[in-house]
Every structure is written in C-alpha cells, then in structure tokens.
Design an enzyme around this catalytic site. Structure first.
Site, PDB file in Angstrom:
ATOM      1  N   HIS A 135       0.876  -1.187   0.000  1.00  0.00           N
ATOM      2  CA  HIS A 135       0.000   0.000   0.000  1.00  0.00           C
ATOM      3  C   HIS A 135       0.913   1.238   0.000  1.00  0.00           C
ATOM      4  CE1 HIS A 135      -2.774   2.941   1.874  1.00  0.00           C
ATOM      5  NE2 HIS A 135      -3.765   2.136   1.569  1.00  0.00           N
ATOM      6  N   ASP A 212       3.034  -4.736   7.977  1.00  0.00           N
ATOM      7  CA  ASP A 212       1.820  -3.938   7.826  1.00  0.00           C
ATOM      8  C   ASP A 212       0.628  -4.889   7.966  1.00  0.00           C
ATOM      9  OD1 ASP A 212      -0.407  -2.647   6.922  1.00  0.00           O
ATOM     10  OD2 ASP A 212       0.507  -1.857   5.088  1.00  0.00           O
ATOM     11  N   LYS A 238     -10.185  -0.878  10.597  1.00  0.00           N
ATOM     12  CA  LYS A 238     -10.293  -2.102   9.775  1.00  0.00           C
ATOM     13  C   LYS A 238     -10.588  -3.315  10.654  1.00  0.00           C
ATOM     14  CE  LYS A 238      -7.168  -0.227   6.281  1.00  0.00           C
ATOM     15  NZ  LYS A 238      -7.965   0.163   5.121  1.00  0.00           N
ATOM     16  N   CYS A 376      -4.817   2.564  -3.590  1.00  0.00           N
ATOM     17  CA  CYS A 376      -3.566   3.052  -2.958  1.00  0.00           C
ATOM     18  C   CYS A 376      -2.444   2.055  -3.175  1.00  0.00           C
ATOM     19  CB  CYS A 376      -3.754   3.340  -1.471  1.00  0.00           C
ATOM     20  SG  CYS A 376      -4.908   4.660  -1.142  1.00  0.00           S
TER      21      CYS A 376
END
Ligand SMILES: Cc1ncc(COP(=O)(O)O)c(C=O)c1O
Length: 418
Positions: A135, A212, A238, A376
């Site tokens: 990302h 991540d 999220k 993204c």
C-alpha cells in the site's frame, strides 16, 4: 496463521446472518429500500453496536483528560484508555503492554518507525526492502526517509498470480538491508505473504522487520511473538473499531532505543529550559491529549472480535471467496487479478469493455458497495497493466446472500456491456 487454509479445515457453522445483526448500519435499509450489501471491508469495516456504545459512553460518562487529574472522571478515562492497551497487547500476543504504542492508524505507525527507528540508522548505500504489492502507506514514508538519508529502496517483485516468493525475498536481502517492511495481507490482491518465513530470513540477514497488518487483524489470528515481528502496525477502523486510531506494536528494546516522534505534553518526564527528559515507553511516543474515545472503542472492538475463533472467521471468508470466485470465473470477459494460493477474502477484477468505476456505480444502484480504483497500490496496477480494478472484500458479517447479490449484479452488467 496458516498460509493456506485447507478445505477440510473450513467450518460451515459460522452464523454470519446473526453476526450481521450486531451491526446497526447493515440493518438499515438504503433509501431505495434495498438491503445493504457491504463488500468494501478492505477500505473500512462497519462497527458493531458495542463499539458505537463504547465511544458514546466514554463521552457521556468518562470525558476527561488521561493521566493528569485525580478526579473521578479522569480516573475513568485513564482506566478506559489504558484498559484498551492491555486488550491490544493480549490481542496481538505482545510480551508487554509497554510494547503497544497508540497511533492514528497504520500510516502513522509506519511513519513513526520510519522517522524514529530507520532514519537514525540509515546511511548512504543502506537498503530498505519492500515488496511490489505494498500500500502507498508502506512505500512513501520509506521513499521520504531514503531521500533524506541517501539509503536505497529495494523492491521484491510479485509473481503473475500476485504472490511474493520467499526465494525472491531472500535474493533481495543483503548485508546492506537495514529494514524490511511488508504487508501481512495485500489490500489490492488479497495475497497472504509468508510473513513468518520472511521475518526469519530478514533476521538472518541482520535486518529489522515491520509488518503492515492493516488487512490481517480482522481476518486471521495474529501473534507478534510467534511471528517474531519487530514492529507490527494496524488500524482500528479495519478491525470494526473507530477511524483515526491504531496501534504500533514494537519490541520493547527497540522502542526504548528510539527517540520520541513528537514533542509535547505527556511524553516527558521532566521539562526545563536547561534540558528535557522523556517519559518511558510507550508514553514517550504519545504526545498531547490522545484519542481517548478511540482507545475505548478499540477496546470494545477487540472484545467484540475476541468472541470469535479467527480460524473460523478466515474459513468463513474463504468459503465466500470460493463461492464468489467460481461464479465470477463463469462470467464472460471478467478477469480476476491476483490468484495467489491461500489468498484472503479479497477479489480484484476487471471486465472487458467496462470501466471499473462503471462497475462500482452500477452495483451501487443495486445496494452493493465495492471499491474501484488503484486501491492506494499504484505499483500493483502498473505491474498488471491496468489503470484500475474493481475490488470486492469480505468481512465476517458477509453472507452467501451477499455473494449471490454481487454475482447477479455482475451478470447484469455483463449483459448490458457484453
Ligand atoms: C495494507 C494497508 N496498509 C496500510 C493502509 C493504511 O491504513 P490507514 O489509512 O488506516 O492508515 C491500508 C488501508 O487501506 C492498507 O490496506
């Protein structure tokens, strides 16, 4: 977590219809009277009533600043704020609550590590290792640090199916690699990376790792100690929690060795014009009045997801993925981008003769929310030579009926354009 979920391990008893009822927004009919089919969970997840209530209850019954006053409300606020830290530590499998730094989200956590861990350690010629499927949040902060320090960003390419091979990753590690930063699960393709093996290989090469976890925490069991991750970042929104809040996990010895991120109240031990000393970790990284309601709501979100076995959640989403993938493969002119074995519940796709944004608009007319664009992850779009994809991403409250509505919508688009 296992990289590939065998079909035999799937549990069919997961009651997603019941779970769905915990989420008020999913129960609300759209203005058109349609049932909302929410398939944009990789962008953000919906919030259960327990999370909405926790945020509301903080402001109604505990609103005060943390750590500073002795009055009752401040004690309540501090208990909620720090209580969530204990929950986050247990949820991620941290060795200590001191390893949980509150941030405004994954992006903030990566920038903190780039600025406070990597920047002081990088010299010209050193390398920062990323993968091609990251990302933008896990690309741009490293490019900025590379520009300042003279270090180089090295990129592990992705295969035609969207996978990252361990052998390729190892081949790109070198004695110059200072930090390797990579996704646990790709937001654009759903690829699950072999993170445990990648971390082991990075450590063997003497590199520090940042994972991540933005797309992992709501879909699979994460255990930072079992992974031996040095840093692990996530966003509350999220994980059915609030926006603008997140967690950076860092091994305590690493955090202790890092300078503060921002200066201000609460991050200090002693301030004078002769010199200032800093608070202990994690408070050293939490300057100013924090997002207390965010912490309280994240605590509620963690309590909410903790009632589920994350293996069952992954299996449930895998069933939805299989059902949707099989039906989509039967649609003429539809091509799925990213087919790595063992992938998570994300499907990126393109349709001949239909722009991704038109797919999104037409599905929206049927009450189906998906994401369209570059997600993204422009380098991923470049790799697969597409300007944009349409992306479906599942969450634990999605049902077979949601998949069937999606397929009916796509078949109708195919009839119109095909
Ligand atoms: C893999 C991944 N990393 C990082 C981010 C950035 O998260 P946030 O915008 O919450 O900071 C996202 C958000 O979509 C993501 O999917």
């Amino acid at each position: 977590m296992s990289q590939v979920q065998p079909l035999s391990a799937m549990k069919n008893g997961f009651d997603a219809e019941r779970v769905r009822r915990d989420f008020p927004i999913l129960e609300e009919a759209l203005p058109s009277g349609q049932r909302l089919v929410y398939l944009d969970n990789a962008a953000t997840t919906q919030k259960p009533a327990a999370v909405l209530d926790a945020s509301d209850a903080y402001y109604r019954h505990a609103n005060a600043n943390v750590h500073r006053a002795i009055h009752t409300l401040s004690q309540r606020a501090t208990a909620q704020y720090e209580g969530a830290r204990d929950k986050a530590a247990a949820f991620l499998g941290a060795a200590s609550r001191d390893e949980i730094v509150y941030t405004s989200g994954t992006t903030d956590g990566i920038n903190l590590v780039a600025q406070c861990f990597a920047r002081p350690r990088l010299s010209p010629g050193d390398e920062i290792l990323l993968t091609e499927l990251e990302h933008h949040s896990n690309i741009v902060p490293w490019q900025m640090i590379a520009e300042i320090t003279g270090a180089k960003v090295v990129v592990v390419p992705i295969g035609d199916d969207g996978s990252v091979s361990l052998a390729d990753f190892k081949a790109h590690l070198s004695s110059k690699t200072v930090i390797a930063a990579f996704a646990h699960i790709s937001n654009s393709l759903g690829t699950v990376l072999p993170v445990a093996d990648m971390i082991e290989a990075a450590h063997a090469a003497g590199a520090t790792t940042l994972i991540d976890g933005a797309q992992a925490v709501a879909h699979a069991k994460v255990d930072v100690q079992a992974l031996d991750a040095d840093f692990y970042v996530m966003s509350a929104h999220k994980l059915f929690g609030p926006t603008g809040f997140g967690v950076l996990y860092g091994k305590k010895t690493l955090l202790e060795d890092m300078p503060p991120y921002q200066g201000g109240g609460d991050m200090i031990e002693q301030v004078s014009f002769a010199g200032t000393t800093y608070n202990d970790v994690p408070y050293k990284f939490e300057a100013g009045t924090p997002n207390i309601a965010g912490a309280a709501a994240l605590g509620a979100a963690i309590d909410y997801v903790s009632q589920f076995d994350m293996g069952e959640v992954f299996a449930h989403e895998h069933e939805l993925l299989t059902r949707a993938t099989e039906a989509m493969q039967a649609i003429d002119g539809l091509r799925i981008v990213g087919t790595a074995p063992g992938k998570a519940g994300i499907i990126s796709f393109v349709m001949d003769g239909v722009h991704a944004h038109d797919i999104g608009t037409l599905l929206d007319e049927s009450g189906i929310a998906i994401r369209t664009g570059h997600h993204c992850a422009m380098p991923v779009m470049e790799r697969f030579q597409v300007a944009a994809t349409a992306r479906v991403s599942f969450g634990l409250y999605n049902t077979d009926a949601d998949v069937d509505a999606l397929i009916a919508g796509l078949e109708s688009i195919q009839r119109i354009f095909g």
